[in-house]
Design a protein around this motif. Structure first.
Motif, PDB file in Angstrom:
ATOM      1  N   THR A 162      15.968  24.037   6.765  1.00  0.00           N
ATOM      2  CA  THR A 162      17.381  23.961   6.405  1.00  0.00           C
ATOM      3  C   THR A 162      18.183  25.095   7.036  1.00  0.00           C
ATOM      4  N   LEU A 163      17.621  26.280   7.069  1.00  0.00           N
ATOM      5  CA  LEU A 163      18.325  27.443   7.630  1.00  0.00           C
ATOM      6  C   LEU A 163      17.965  27.694   9.099  1.00  0.00           C
ATOM      7  N   ASP A 164      17.670  26.632   9.823  1.00  0.00           N
ATOM      8  CA  ASP A 164      17.403  26.698  11.257  1.00  0.00           C
ATOM      9  C   ASP A 164      18.569  27.431  11.929  1.00  0.00           C
ATOM     10  N   TYR A 165      18.261  28.412  12.758  1.00  0.00           N
ATOM     11  CA  TYR A 165      19.303  29.230  13.372  1.00  0.00           C
ATOM     12  C   TYR A 165      20.200  28.450  14.338  1.00  0.00           C
ATOM     13  N   THR A 166      19.817  27.216  14.708  1.00  0.00           N
ATOM     14  CA  THR A 166      20.656  26.410  15.595  1.00  0.00           C
ATOM     15  C   THR A 166      21.631  25.516  14.835  1.00  0.00           C
ATOM     16  N   HIS A 167      21.553  25.502  13.496  1.00  0.00           N
ATOM     17  CA  HIS A 167      22.459  24.664  12.701  1.00  0.00           C
ATOM     18  C   HIS A 167      23.854  25.284  12.655  1.00  0.00           C
ATOM     19  N   LEU A 168      24.838  24.490  13.009  1.00  0.00           N
ATOM     20  CA  LEU A 168      26.231  24.945  12.984  1.00  0.00           C
ATOM     21  C   LEU A 168      26.927  24.551  11.688  1.00  0.00           C
ATOM     22  N   ARG A 169      26.364  23.596  10.977  1.00  0.00           N
ATOM     23  CA  ARG A 169      26.941  23.073   9.732  1.00  0.00           C
ATOM     24  C   ARG A 169      25.842  22.937   8.691  1.00  0.00           C
TER      25      ARG A 169
ATOM     26  N   ILE B 182      22.550   5.336  10.525  1.00  0.00           N
ATOM     27  CA  ILE B 182      21.538   5.897   9.635  1.00  0.00           C
ATOM     28  C   ILE B 182      21.301   7.331  10.086  1.00  0.00           C
ATOM     29  N   ILE B 183      21.581   8.264   9.175  1.00  0.00           N
ATOM     30  CA  ILE B 183      21.433   9.679   9.526  1.00  0.00           C
ATOM     31  C   ILE B 183      20.499  10.362   8.538  1.00  0.00           C
ATOM     32  N   SER B 184      19.942  11.459   8.993  1.00  0.00           N
ATOM     33  CA  SER B 184      19.245  12.374   8.092  1.00  0.00           C
ATOM     34  C   SER B 184      19.730  13.771   8.453  1.00  0.00           C
ATOM     35  N   THR B 185      19.850  14.588   7.438  1.00  0.00           N
ATOM     36  CA  THR B 185      20.262  15.972   7.641  1.00  0.00           C
ATOM     37  C   THR B 185      19.717  16.793   6.478  1.00  0.00           C
ATOM     38  N   PRO B 186      19.377  18.041   6.713  1.00  0.00           N
ATOM     39  CA  PRO B 186      18.895  18.853   5.599  1.00  0.00           C
ATOM     40  C   PRO B 186      19.968  18.997   4.518  1.00  0.00           C
ATOM     41  N   ASN B 187      19.551  18.920   3.286  1.00  0.00           N
ATOM     42  CA  ASN B 187      20.431  19.128   2.137  1.00  0.00           C
ATOM     43  C   ASN B 187      20.406  20.617   1.798  1.00  0.00           C
ATOM     44  N   PHE B 188      21.529  21.274   1.989  1.00  0.00           N
ATOM     45  CA  PHE B 188      21.579  22.711   1.731  1.00  0.00           C
ATOM     46  C   PHE B 188      21.175  23.041   0.293  1.00  0.00           C
ATOM     47  N   LEU B 189      21.458  22.142  -0.648  1.00  0.00           N
ATOM     48  CA  LEU B 189      21.136  22.379  -2.056  1.00  0.00           C
ATOM     49  C   LEU B 189      19.718  21.945  -2.420  1.00  0.00           C
ATOM     50  N   PHE B 190      18.869  21.734  -1.424  1.00  0.00           N
ATOM     51  CA  PHE B 190      17.463  21.439  -1.653  1.00  0.00           C
ATOM     52  C   PHE B 190      16.880  22.605  -2.454  1.00  0.00           C
ATOM     53  N   PHE B 191      16.302  22.302  -3.606  1.00  0.00           N
ATOM     54  CA  PHE B 191      15.906  23.337  -4.559  1.00  0.00           C
ATOM     55  C   PHE B 191      15.086  24.479  -3.946  1.00  0.00           C
ATOM     56  N   PRO B 192      14.029  24.192  -3.173  1.00  0.00           N
ATOM     57  CA  PRO B 192      13.274  25.318  -2.591  1.00  0.00           C
ATOM     58  C   PRO B 192      14.131  26.213  -1.698  1.00  0.00           C
ATOM     59  N   ASN B 193      15.108  25.647  -1.028  1.00  0.00           N
ATOM     60  CA  ASN B 193      16.002  26.440  -0.185  1.00  0.00           C
ATOM     61  C   ASN B 193      16.844  27.384  -1.030  1.00  0.00           C
ATOM     62  N   ILE B 194      17.462  26.857  -2.076  1.00  0.00           N
ATOM     63  CA  ILE B 194      18.297  27.677  -2.959  1.00  0.00           C
ATOM     64  C   ILE B 194      17.458  28.747  -3.648  1.00  0.00           C
ATOM     65  N   LEU B 195      16.284  28.371  -4.110  1.00  0.00           N
ATOM     66  CA  LEU B 195      15.390  29.335  -4.762  1.00  0.00           C
ATOM     67  C   LEU B 195      15.039  30.485  -3.817  1.00  0.00           C
ATOM     68  N   ARG B 196      14.726  30.149  -2.572  1.00  0.00           N
ATOM     69  CA  ARG B 196      14.377  31.175  -1.584  1.00  0.00           C
ATOM     70  C   ARG B 196      15.552  32.143  -1.388  1.00  0.00           C
ATOM     71  N   ILE B 197      16.773  31.627  -1.322  1.00  0.00           N
ATOM     72  CA  ILE B 197      17.954  32.476  -1.140  1.00  0.00           C
ATOM     73  C   ILE B 197      18.190  33.344  -2.377  1.00  0.00           C
ATOM     74  N   VAL B 198      18.078  32.762  -3.562  1.00  0.00           N
ATOM     75  CA  VAL B 198      18.330  33.497  -4.804  1.00  0.00           C
ATOM     76  C   VAL B 198      17.275  34.590  -5.007  1.00  0.00           C
ATOM     77  N   VAL B 199      16.011  34.242  -4.818  1.00  0.00           N
ATOM     78  CA  VAL B 199      14.930  35.214  -5.050  1.00  0.00           C
ATOM     79  C   VAL B 199      14.998  36.346  -4.030  1.00  0.00           C
ATOM     80  N   SER B 200      15.185  36.007  -2.751  1.00  0.00           N
ATOM     81  CA  SER B 200      15.195  37.055  -1.721  1.00  0.00           C
ATOM     82  C   SER B 200      16.544  37.765  -1.628  1.00  0.00           C
TER      83      SER B 200
END
Length: 180
Positions: free
Chosen positions: A142-149, A114-132
């Motif tokens: 999701t964009l934690d600087y320690t994430h390698l994948r 059983i795993i959990s991992t941030p979904n890169f396509l999580f809407f608020p994440n994508i919106l933040r990238i597109v707007v900024s």
């Protein structure tokens, strides 16, 4: 969020109708809060937690957890598990498919990952990238600087299937507005 002693109750809400039992391993256990929570809710035999850096602050007044301070990639497990949990840690490993293969080797017949991992396509994440118009790493989320994948539902499912896992079920556990 304090990962050292976080109970991660939202994970169990995402896996309703599964009885946790037997020997349990938590990869990236931090201070053991999730294992402590599991032991309070289910009939488990053993609770092992592995983390490369076990914090001094552990789940308070709880000594049933066998803490293993080691690198999961290098550690030689002497037992197998009914359940392996990997909560928000797969994204920190350079070769995630090698990790999944190692997990398959320590799961008992019929055991579950059983795993959990941030979904890169999580809407608020994508919106933040597109707007900024910026891919800005952060201390958490999701964009934690320690994430390698980074993973999407499709990519994590594909990696699990590539490494021999079957009966893969994916459930979202966080509501819109929470980035991790």
């Amino acid at each position: 969020m304090k990962y050292e002693i976080n109970e991660r109750e939202e994970v169990l809400k995402g896996i309703k109708n599964i009885e946790i039992y037997g020997d349990v391993l938590d990869i990236g256990c931090a201070g053991g809060g999730f294992l402590c929570y599991l032991d309070g809710k289910f009939n488990i035999n053993s609770a092992d937690g592995i983390d490369i850096n076990i914090p001094k602050k552990k789940a308070h007044s709880y000594n049933k957890i066998n803490y293993i301070e080691a690198n999961f990639e290098e550690y030689d497990f002497k037992k197998q598990y009914d359940f392996v949990f990997m909560l928000d840690s797969i994204e920190h490993f350079p070769d995630h498919e090698a990790i999944f293969e190692k997990i398959r080797g320590i799961l008992k017949e019929g055991g579950r990952l059983i795993i959990s991992t941030p979904n890169f396509l999580f809407f608020p994440n994508i919106l933040r990238i597109v707007v900024s118009r910026d891919f800005k790493y952060q201390k958490i989320g999701t964009l934690d600087y320690t994430h390698l994948r980074f993973f999407t539902r499709k990519s994590i499912k594909r990696s699990l299937a590539n490494t021999g896992f079957s009966n893969i079920s994916i459930n979202g556990i966080n509501k819109i507005g929470r980035a991790h």
